[in-house]
Write an enzyme that holds these catalytic residues in place. Structure first.
Site, mmCIF file in Angstrom:
data_model
loop_
_atom_site.group_PDB
_atom_site.id
_atom_site.type_symbol
_atom_site.label_atom_id
_atom_site.label_comp_id
_atom_site.label_asym_id
_atom_site.label_seq_id
_atom_site.Cartn_x
_atom_site.Cartn_y
_atom_site.Cartn_z
ATOM 1 N N ASP A 222 0.833 -1.206 0.000
ATOM 2 C CA ASP A 222 0.000 0.000 0.000
ATOM 3 C C ASP A 222 0.868 1.256 0.000
ATOM 4 O O ASP A 222 1.676 1.457 0.916
ATOM 5 C CB ASP A 222 -0.923 -0.005 1.208
ATOM 6 C CG ASP A 222 -1.834 1.201 1.222
ATOM 7 O OD1 ASP A 222 -1.650 2.070 2.095
ATOM 8 O OD2 ASP A 222 -2.721 1.303 0.355
ATOM 9 N N ASP A 346 23.676 1.472 -4.919
ATOM 10 C CA ASP A 346 23.706 0.131 -4.349
ATOM 11 C C ASP A 346 25.020 -0.534 -4.765
ATOM 12 O O ASP A 346 25.784 -0.002 -5.566
ATOM 13 C CB ASP A 346 22.486 -0.666 -4.804
ATOM 14 C CG ASP A 346 22.003 -1.620 -3.719
ATOM 15 O OD1 ASP A 346 22.847 -2.098 -2.928
ATOM 16 O OD2 ASP A 346 20.790 -1.900 -3.646
#
Length: 641
Positions: A222, A346
């Site tokens: 959500d 990353d």
């Protein structure tokens, strides 16, 4: 005793900031102390804690050589004495000396999992070594999450003496911002007691592809909930919503952006998972970061995969990983969204992807030295990748200390020193804000107490219990004291401590308890991360231990399935075999049993849907939240009493 002139315009009544020096001298001026980090017997502006952080950082950057600036743009791994990827029992101080004094690296991830006092001592040794460098720049030490249950080398750390909480999905199940902020405050206090300054978390990716292996590190599917909880996480760790407090811990929110939309769930740490497909849902995945960015997260980490079938402002995205995407970093994140903190890539995006990276075999499996995530730029040189990353808007390169290619690029004018200074300033400012230039050391004798009080451990244990989701109960709960139980996948000792009687035959039991995780397959055993991540199917089938245990028990007694949902499970085949289904997102056997015996009520609701079939999983859009056809349990399901 060394002395120096008082800087003009400073208040003589400014409070003394405590300092600690173990290698360099201490200057004493007008009754106050300052570390003489460059040992020149003069109080230079960057050493003067009475000045504002920006002025100090500017002065420091003006004193740095190009080599020192280039080293600042590396975020390496603290080398371990043996082990893989820095995971060991102690640091290799000889190797670290080379990184700090020759390559001038001042940011590192730690992968040690030691008791608090031991880790504090190790991190102090790192700072002592750094203090002896030319300018005495303290080291920023980062960590992957280390307060949860899952441990994957290269993605998370083991809890060792720290409070242990559910994965972030468990916080999503409770949907409580105050709780997330409280967790952040506790974890930050633990980190600082250990000598850690940066959390490479939270994951604000949306868990939209059920098969994706890293969904447990998210708050769920959500976007509105992720926004709220992401902001609370940043505020808790950093010490408020207005930026980094002196006693806070930097957060690096990740992975910018669309990482959760990985077709088939194959993760982009791997060559075979190097594409994501956010499609028309890219704005939704961007929106998930807005709460954390509004709370002034100190860092942002771009994702790995190439975003396919996706446009930004009407233009197709360049087919490169987000760490190389000028559209996603300089254009969207820095430009439209106005972000000016650290953008840290990353790990391993500049490294070459060799044959064992692209196509490992049983005879030649991928090893740590073969890891690369240079997706979309495989044909560029390492030097060209550095230049492209900096042009895209990166400040630091994760998982590398290969300074020579970038030094050569600067020498040849491909990267200006002005561009270097911009990123070096972003990296240095938090070091000043955290007080590391005054005292980067911690007290090992106090580390255990600071790394989790009795009250903190009690709260973490309670949340393990409350974050569980009761999906089904055919009047089988609570289990009564002295009930005879047949167990599969659960500790008999834990059951006895809960007041239950353990039996060896389900025919002699009052109830059967089966603990299991979401099913998975080993689809890529020759890939380093393929061996570590859960991939493939989500449904229970004959031959699975949990399926066979439920089949064995059901004809005799009521059955309980206690399920760790690191990914959404397909429960259709086992639902008829159960009387109770209790889901968790990281919980001890004791925590599960406390819910089953009614000592604590489960309060969680599913943070994502549980699909009805694998066919429904395969038909859904990997970028769309909760879009499988007719899910067995929708997002938000849960019996709360």
């Amino acid at each position: 005793m060394l002395t120096g002139a008082c800087a003009p315009g400073l208040s003589a009544t400014a409070p003394q900031t405590p300092v600690e020096a173990r290698v360099k001298p201490v200057l004493r001026i007008d009754g106050e102390e300052f570390r003489d980090l460059n040992a020149n017997s003069v109080l230079d502006p960057y050493e003067d804690w009475r000045l504002d952080d920006l002025a100090r950082a500017r002065d420091l950057v003006s004193r740095m050589t190009v080599a020192e600036k280039v080293g600042t743009l590396m975020h390496s791994t603290l080398p371990g004495q043996g082990g893989q990827l820095g995971a060991a029992a102690s640091y290799d101080m000889d190797a670290l000396g080379e990184l700090v004094n020759t390559k001038h690296v001042t940011s590192f991830i730690t992968r040690l999992s030691l008791p608090p006092a031991g880790l504090a001592e190790q991190d102090n040794a790192v700072q002592e070594l750094a203090e002896g460098s030319r300018l005495g720049i303290p080291v920023t030490i980062s960590t992957d999450p280390r307060n949860h249950f899952q441990y994957v080398l290269g993605a998370s750390a083991e809890a060792s003496g720290n409070t242990q909480w559910p994965e972030l999905l468990g916080f999503g199940a409770l949907a409580d911002e105050d709780l997330v902020s409280r967790f952040g405050e506790i974890a930050a206090r633990e980190y600082r007691a250990l000598g850690i300054h940066m959390a490479l978390s939270p994951q604000l990716d949306l868990a939209t592809e059920p098969r994706w292996a890293r969904g447990s590190g998210t708050f769920g599917s959500d976007v509105a909930l992720t926004n709220r909880l992401g902001a609370a996480y940043v505020e808790g760790f950093q010490g408020g919503g207005h930026g980094l407090a002196r006693d806070g811990v930097m957060t690096v929110v990740k992975h910018w952006v669309g990482y959760g939309a990985q077709p088939e769930g194959f993760d982009a740490h791997n060559w075979y998972g190097r594409f994501a497909r956010p499609g028309k849902y890219l704005p939704l995945h961007v929106e998930a970061f807005q709460g954390a960015l509004a709370a002034n997260s100190a860092g942002v980490m771009p994702a790995y995969p190439i975003m396919t079938e996706t446009t930004l402002d009407g233009e197709p995205l360049e087919a490169v990983g987000p760490g190389f995407s000028k559209q996603l970093i300089d254009g969207l994140l820095r430009g439209k969204m106005g972000y000016d903190g650290i953008v840290l890539s990353d790990w391993a995006i500049t490294r070459d992807c060799n044959e064992r990276c692209r196509a490992p075999t049983r005879e030649a499996p991928q090893q740590p030295q073969d890891i690369s995530t240079a997706w979309g730029v495989e044909d560029l040189t390492v030097r060209q990748r550095y230049v492209k990353g900096l042009n895209a808007g990166l400040d630091q390169f994760g998982g590398t200390d290969d300074v020579e290619p970038l030094l050569a690029a600067v020498a040849d004018g491909e990267v200006s020193e002005t561009r270097l200074d911009q990123s070096v300033m972003r990296v240095m400012l938090p070091k000043f804000r955290l007080g590391l230039f005054e005292n980067p050391y911690v007290d090992p004798a106090k580390a255990q107490a600071a790394a989790g009080s009795v009250e903190d451990f009690a709260l973490a244990a309670r949340i393990q219990r409350e974050a569980q989701v009761l999906l089904k109960d055919n009047d089988a709960l609570p289990l009564k004291p002295g009930a005879r139980v047949w167990l599969s996948g659960m500790s008999a000792e834990a059951a006895r401590e809960a007041g239950l009687v353990v039996v060896d035959d389900p025919a002699e039991a009052d109830v059967a308890i089966v603990r299991a995780g979401t099913p998975s397959e080993m689809l890529h055993p020759n890939n380093f991360f393929g061996r570590l991540y859960h991939e493939g199917r989500l449904d229970f089938r004959p031959g699975d231990d949990a399926y066979e245990a439920l089949q064995k028990a059901k004809p005799n007694v009521p059955t309980v399935l206690a399920l760790f949902l690191d990914r959404p499970a397909v429960l259709t085949s086992v639902e008829p075999l159960t009387d109770v289904i209790l889901a968790n997102f990281g919980a001890s056997d004791a925590a599960v049993l406390d819910v089953l015996t009614g000592k604590v009520n489960a309060k969680g609701r599913l943070p994502f849907e549980l699909p009805r079939s694998m066919a429904a999983v395969e038909a859904q859009d990997p970028a769309a939240p909760d879009d499988s056809k007719d899910p067995l349990y929708p997002r938000g399901a849960g019996i709360v009493r």
